[in-house]
Structure formats: structure tokens, C-alpha cells
Design a protein around this motif. Structure first.
Motif, PDB file in Angstrom:
ATOM      1  N   ILE A  87       0.860  -1.187   0.000  1.00  0.00           N
ATOM      2  CA  ILE A  87       0.000   0.000   0.000  1.00  0.00           C
ATOM      3  C   ILE A  87       0.898   1.240   0.000  1.00  0.00           C
ATOM      4  CG2 ILE A  87      -1.633   1.311   1.407  1.00  0.00           C
ATOM      5  CD1 ILE A  87      -2.600  -1.377   2.563  1.00  0.00           C
ATOM      6  N   HIS A  88       0.563   2.217  -0.845  1.00  0.00           N
ATOM      7  CA  HIS A  88       1.435   3.396  -0.953  1.00  0.00           C
ATOM      8  C   HIS A  88       0.741   4.723  -0.656  1.00  0.00           C
ATOM      9  CE1 HIS A  88       4.391   0.711  -2.790  1.00  0.00           C
ATOM     10  NE2 HIS A  88       3.358   0.175  -3.417  1.00  0.00           N
ATOM     11  N   SER A  89      -0.569   4.691  -0.382  1.00  0.00           N
ATOM     12  CA  SER A  89      -1.262   5.953  -0.092  1.00  0.00           C
ATOM     13  C   SER A  89      -2.462   5.644   0.805  1.00  0.00           C
ATOM     14  CB  SER A  89      -1.748   6.601  -1.388  1.00  0.00           C
ATOM     15  OG  SER A  89      -2.754   5.788  -1.971  1.00  0.00           O
ATOM     16  N   ASP A  90      -3.016   6.687   1.391  1.00  0.00           N
ATOM     17  CA  ASP A  90      -4.175   6.481   2.269  1.00  0.00           C
ATOM     18  C   ASP A  90      -5.370   5.947   1.479  1.00  0.00           C
ATOM     19  OD1 ASP A  90      -2.660   7.330   4.342  1.00  0.00           O
ATOM     20  OD2 ASP A  90      -3.447   9.375   4.372  1.00  0.00           O
ATOM     21  N   ALA A  91      -5.560   6.485   0.273  1.00  0.00           N
ATOM     22  CA  ALA A  91      -6.699   6.035  -0.538  1.00  0.00           C
ATOM     23  C   ALA A  91      -6.551   4.550  -0.865  1.00  0.00           C
ATOM     24  CB  ALA A  91      -6.775   6.856  -1.824  1.00  0.00           C
ATOM     25  N   GLN A  92      -5.315   4.153  -1.131  1.00  0.00           N
ATOM     26  CA  GLN A  92      -5.092   2.746  -1.460  1.00  0.00           C
ATOM     27  C   GLN A  92      -5.338   1.867  -0.237  1.00  0.00           C
ATOM     28  OE1 GLN A  92      -1.163   1.805  -3.013  1.00  0.00           O
ATOM     29  NE2 GLN A  92      -2.134   0.474  -4.521  1.00  0.00           N
ATOM     30  N   ARG A  93      -4.993   2.399   0.941  1.00  0.00           N
ATOM     31  CA  ARG A  93      -5.271   1.601   2.144  1.00  0.00           C
ATOM     32  C   ARG A  93      -6.779   1.383   2.282  1.00  0.00           C
ATOM     33  NH1 ARG A  93      -3.206   4.404   5.867  1.00  0.00           N
ATOM     34  NH2 ARG A  93      -1.208   3.378   6.130  1.00  0.00           N
ATOM     35  N   ASP A  94      -7.556   2.443   2.065  1.00  0.00           N
ATOM     36  CA  ASP A  94      -9.026   2.302   2.160  1.00  0.00           C
ATOM     37  C   ASP A  94      -9.514   1.205   1.211  1.00  0.00           C
ATOM     38  OD1 ASP A  94      -9.010   4.325   3.983  1.00  0.00           O
ATOM     39  OD2 ASP A  94      -9.764   5.868   2.619  1.00  0.00           O
ATOM     40  N   THR A 148       1.129  -3.368   9.028  1.00  0.00           N
ATOM     41  CA  THR A 148       1.702  -2.020   9.122  1.00  0.00           C
ATOM     42  C   THR A 148       3.072  -2.023   8.451  1.00  0.00           C
ATOM     43  OG1 THR A 148       2.828  -2.540  11.165  1.00  0.00           O
ATOM     44  CG2 THR A 148       0.596  -1.658  11.364  1.00  0.00           C
ATOM     45  N   THR A 149       3.607  -0.818   8.235  1.00  0.00           N
ATOM     46  CA  THR A 149       4.935  -0.712   7.630  1.00  0.00           C
ATOM     47  C   THR A 149       5.963  -1.423   8.519  1.00  0.00           C
ATOM     48  OG1 THR A 149       4.206   1.447   6.880  1.00  0.00           O
ATOM     49  CG2 THR A 149       6.526   0.932   6.571  1.00  0.00           C
ATOM     50  N   LYS A 205       3.225   2.225   2.817  1.00  0.00           N
ATOM     51  CA  LYS A 205       2.401   2.628   3.956  1.00  0.00           C
ATOM     52  C   LYS A 205       1.730   1.440   4.639  1.00  0.00           C
ATOM     53  CE  LYS A 205       2.027   7.278   3.368  1.00  0.00           C
ATOM     54  NZ  LYS A 205       2.281   8.268   4.429  1.00  0.00           N
TER      55      LYS A 205
END
Ligand code: FAD
Lengths: 93, 416
Positions: free
Chosen positions: B121-128, B148-149, B169
Motif C-alpha cells: 500500500i502506498h497511499s491512504d486512498a489505497q489503504r481504504d 503495518t509498515t 504505507k
């Protein structure tokens, strides 16, 4: 692959974006009674030829023109490149 | 012959003279109840489950080359069930469960290794998006674990988590995912199907269909006409070429996907990792080579070899997360022809021609589907009804607006 652009000469294919079968130029008439059926064909069905294939490439990192490239899908050899606008006019679009 | 540790010892002591061929090479009969076209993983699995689970007989698999010469022997061997959509996820989870019991079932060492897969995962949107996907997986009985990282750093200390443009991320892990020795899957199914009486006929290309009054009566082949009550097409990248012989146009384009193997290295990469910001994924084979790949080349192709721009793109993606790759030498690369469907999902359905069935549109993800694809296709061929996990894989989903588009890319096969 090198695409011989009719205006700009030989360009690397990575400057282009690929759309697909050049029959996409022939968008169906939305006012026809059978438009729905024709649009399903147009949107989703492909000849997917193994051999000589006419296809649309967009020169995204160049002059942003659409080209009709005639390419063999088995050997990747390109035999003809034309401006899509010329092809469309010739085909009466 | 049953394979076992005891057998290996016995053969070792007796000069390995007892091993016979793993399957017969019969001449085709003039008539079968079931003819499966294509001796890839899916075709062989279909024949096996038809005989074993659905108790059918008089079954042949027709392969134009040799079994395992298509995509089943060309893929990067990853298995997983980390899909989002209802049409897909139950099917892929069914497949993963079948992988878990496969070697016992086939009495064949396919080197099924559940070493885990990690999507970075590289961004908050991608985490969602990945949290949502993980929840969909859990709801369908699969496993999913958000890391987590810090957890990732512990397992993969060599990953560049601080890349300025694409920092890592976190990640979505499926610990039951992993890799399987691809050709052993073809050989294992072939051997097991053969021992159930299936005729596997190699060097037998289907060159036409005999169709009368809307019914398929059999196939024309390079070894003559073969009569069949039920014909199941299962030829992956050659789907459009084959079905054209029956007068069909498919919602499929054939594209080339490349794969790469590095020189052998010491054990380094414990599982499968995928880069979330570009196209790069990697695992390490038991021989030590890093096996990796990325995007399809992006234009229609039947060439089984790709071009350099994708090689560069894949290696750039690799370098972004995996800087030590820069010193590794590439040993081999090759391409396979993908049957890219218009929504990125497969089709397993009857056709408008009675007695003729179709299985294809696997895109770059059909290896993991092999056991379930075989099972549900056998179900369809034997019972004429779709299996409960494969009801959505219909031809008419495009005209009805019921696409199964995991990526939401629309009818653009080179973007799926
Ligand atoms: C480089 C690459 C990497 C991949 N990585 C993965 C991965 O990591 N995970 C994953 O899940 N999937 C992956 N895939 C996709 C996967 O390999 C395919 O979706 C899957 O193997 C297709 O099913 P199959 O095994 O039946 O196909 P194939 O093995 O291609 O079988 C089709 C067979 O049909 C035969 N055939 C064709 N025409 C005829 C005819 N007219 N008559 C008789 N026989 C015919 C062919 O010779 C071929 O043997 C990858 C594919 C490639 C190319």
C-alpha cells in the motif's frame, strides 16, 4: 516496435497509447432501432485476428493524433500507418 | 502406479527401472461423450473432475501441441484468492481450497507452497481500497491481514519503504496465498485424468466444428473427425481463433504478457510481493531465481514474445521498492498469450450452439483458477447447470450490464 508516423516519421511505440481494433471508427448510429444491439457488438465483441490487424494508436507523447496502424499480430510487423482522420473520411464518416 | 516415499526408495534400490510413463498416448477413438479442446491446466482439470467427481466416461482432451506448452507452463505460478467482487471471490476461494488438498488428491507433488502474498500500500486512498477488499475476502471465508509498515519491514528488511514518490504505507497480506510448480499441475492432472480413463491426445489440433441445425456434432482435427456429444472449448489465448471456427465473435482480445527469471540467488524473498503503485510482482523459486513480471504489453498479439518498453517498466517498478535488484542479472524471459476479456473476468458458459461450451477470458490470472475452473466447467458440462460459484461468468453479462470489473476500467482489455 517502431511506428512510422505519416507526419513525424519513425517513432517508438512507447510514445503511443493503444486503443484497439480500427473498426471502432465505425461507431453505430444511436438513432437506429437496433442501436442497442449494435452498441453491444461495438463495445464488447472483437474479431481479435491472428494475422493482419488494423488498429488505433494515439500519439499521446507526441502530436496527439490518432493513427490507423496495420500490423501483423503474429510477427508484430507493421505494414501501413495512416492518419485516422484520413481513414475516417475515406470510409465516409 | 502410486507415488510414495517408499516407491522412491524401492526404485532407487532397483535401478529406477519400474517408473512407467505417467500417462498413455492413445490414438483418438472416433467418438466420445466429452471432447475437451486444449490440454492446458484448465482442460486437463476439467477432464479429471468430469471423470472423478461427476463419474462421466468416454472423455478426451485434444491438445494441438504438447500438454503444458501453453500458459500453464508459462505463468509466474502465483495462487491467491484476494478478489473484491461477489462474482469472483467465492470462485477463487473455492479454487484456493482445492489447491490446499490438490497434491493428496492427485498423488502428485505439485510443490504447492502457501508462502503468502503481500500487496503493498502506498497511499491512504489505497489503504481504504485494500481494507475494503480484505473485508470482502473475510466475508467470503478467505483470510486477509492488514499489515503495518513496521510489520512489513520486519519480514522484508530490504524493501525501500521510504521511496520519495511511493513510500510503503502498509500492505494487505493473504497468508494462504503462494506459489505452485506450474508444469507439475499440468502433469499431475494429466496423470490423474489418464488413470481415470481419460484419453489425452497430443499433437491434435482442432481445425473445425461440425455443426448442423444449431447443434455441435463433433470436431474436425488434424487426426480426423471426432464425434462428440459434448464439446468444451478451453484454449485460453487461442479462444477467439478457435471459436471463430464455430462462427462466434468473443468479448476477448489476445495480448502478450511477459515473465522474467533472474540468476539463482540464496533464499531471500520468503513470499510473493506486489508493488501497488506500478506493475511489478515478484517471488523466489525453490531453485533460487527471482520470478517476476508486470503489465501486459498492451496491444493485440499472438507472438508469445513481448517488446522492450515493458521490460524497462517492470524493472523500474522493481527497483522502486527493491533497490538491491539492480545488481541481479536477468537469466530468462518469455511471453504468453492472454485471453483478455472486456471486463477482466472469465467466461464459463454454454454457447448458442447446442452441445458446445466455452471456458476462457482468463486474462493474466487463470493459473490460480485452474482447479476450480476445471471443477465448475466439469459441473456445467455434466449437469448443464452452472456451479454455484460460477453463475456470474456468463456471456450475456456484457449485454445485460452485469460486468465483473474488479478494476472499474471498462471495456478496455489492455487496462485490466
Ligand atoms: C507470463 C505469464 C504469467 C502469468 N502469471 C500468472 C500468475 O502468477 N497467476 C495466475 O493465476 N495466472 C497467471 N497467468 C495466467 C495463466 O497462466 C492462464 O490464465 C492459464 O494458464 C490459462 O489456462 P490454461 O492453463 O488452460 O491455458 P493453456 O496452458 O494456454 O492451455 C490452452 C491449450 O490449448 C491449446 N490449443 C489452442 N488452440 C487449440 C486447438 N485449436 N486445438 C487443440 N488445442 C488447442 C494450446 O496449445 C494450449 O496448450 C500468467 C500467464 C502468463 C503468460
Amino acid at each position: 516496435m517502431i511506428i512510422n508516423h505519416p507526419l513525424l516519421g519513425p517513432r517508438d511505440s512507447s510514445e503511443f497509447v493503444y486503443l484497439g481494433d480500427a473498426n471502432l471508427i465505425n461507431r453505430p448510429n444511436w438513432q437506429e432501432d437496433s442501436a442497442l444491439e449494435h452498441f453491444v457488438d461495438y463495445g464488447y465483441l472483437r474479431d481479435n485476428i491472428a494475422g493482419v490487424h488494423r488498429e488505433l494508436w494515439f500519439h499521446e507523447y507526441g502530436d496527439r493524433s490518432w493513427l490507423v496502424v496495420t500490423r501483423d499480430t503474429v510477427s508484430h510487423e507493421i505494414t501501413e500507418v495512416r492518419l485516422a482522420s484520413d481513414v475516417a473520411i475515406k470510409e465516409g464518416r | 502406479m502410486k507415488y510414495s516415499g517408499f516407491r522412491v526408495i524401492k526404485e532407487a534400490l532397483t535401478g529406477h527401472r519400474g517408473w512407467g510413463p505417467a500417462w498413455r498416448s492413445p490414438d483418438p477413438s472416433s467418438e466420445y461423450d466429452y471432447v475437451i479442446i486444449g490440454g492446458g491446466g484448465h482442460g486437463l482439470a476439467t477432464a479429471y473432475y468430469l471423470a472423478k467427481e461427476f463419474k462421466q466416461s468416454k472423455i478426451a482432451v485434444l491438445e494441438k501441441g504438447w500438454i503444458g506448452g501453453g500458459n500453464v507452463g508459462r505463468n509466474t505460478t502465483i495462487i491467491r484468492s484476494n478478489y473484491l467482487l461477489d462474482g469472483n471471490e467465492p470462485f477463487y476461494e473455492f479454487s484456493l481450497k482445492l489447491w490446499e488438498g490438490l497434491e493428496k488428491e492427485l498423488n502428485y507433488n505439485a510443490m504447492v507452497s502457501q508462502r503468502g502474498i503481500l500487496n503493498l500500500i502506498h497511499s491512504d486512498a489505497q489503504r481504504d481500497a485494500f481494507v475494503r477488499r480484505g473485508n470482502a475476502m473475510l466475508l467470503n471465508g478467505a483470510d486477509a491481514d492488514l499489515l503495518t509498515t513496521e510489520q512489513i519491514k520486519k519480514r522484508y528488511p530490504f524493501l525501500n519503504t521510504d521511496n520519495a514518490r511511493f513510500p510503503i504505507k502498509g500492505g494487505l497480506a493473504q497468508h494462504r496465498g503462494g506459489t505452485v510448480r506450474h508444469d507439475a499441475v499440468a502433469w499431475g492432472y494429466a496423470r490423474a485424468a489418464d488413470s481415470c480413463g481419460v484419453d489425452i491426445i497430443q499433437n491434435c489440433e482442432v481445425i473445425g466444428f461440425k455443426i448442423a441445425n444449431g447443434t455441435c456434432l463433433g470436431v474436425e482435427t488434424t487426426k480426423g473427425f471426432i464425434k462428440a456429444k459434448t464439446v468444451g472449448a478451453c484454449v485460453a489465448g487461442s479462444s477467439s481463433r478457435l471459436m471463430q471456427l464455430a462462427g462466434m465473435r468473443l468479448p476477448i482480445e489476445s495480448h502478450v504478457l511477459q515473465a522474467f527469471v533472474s540468476e539463482g540467488l540464496k533464499p531471500l524473498l520468503p513470499g510473493v510481493i506486489t508493488f501497488g503503485a506500478g506493475h511489478f510482482y515478484c517471488s523466489q523459486s525453490d531453485k533460487g531465481g527471482l520470478v517476476f513480471g508486470g503489465d501486459i504489453d498492451g496491444y493485440n498479439s499472438y507472438a508469445q514474445r513481448g517488446n522492450l518498453p515493458v521490460v524497462e517498466d517492470v524493472c523500474e517498478g522493481g527497483m522502486a521498492i527493491f533497490p538491491m535488484l539492480g545488481r541481479v542479472r536477468l537469466l530468462r524471459m518469455w511471453g504468453g498469450i492472454m485471453d483478455m476479456s472486456m471486463d477482466g473476468s472469465p467466461i464459463i458458459d454454454k454457447t448458442d450452439i447446442s452441445g458446445l461450451y466455452f471456458n476462457g477470458g482468463w486474462c493474466y490470472g487463470g493459473f490460480k483458477a485452474t482447479p476450480a475452473s476445471g471443477w465448475v466447467y466439469a459441473h456445467l458440462l455434466a449437469t448443464k447447470e452452472p456451479h454455484k460459484t460460477a453463475r456470474a461468468f456468463r456471456f450475456d453479462r456484457f449485454s445485460k450490464g452485469l460486468m465483473i470489473d474488479e478494476k472499474g476500467m471498462g471495456n478496455q482489455p489492455n487496462l485490466h
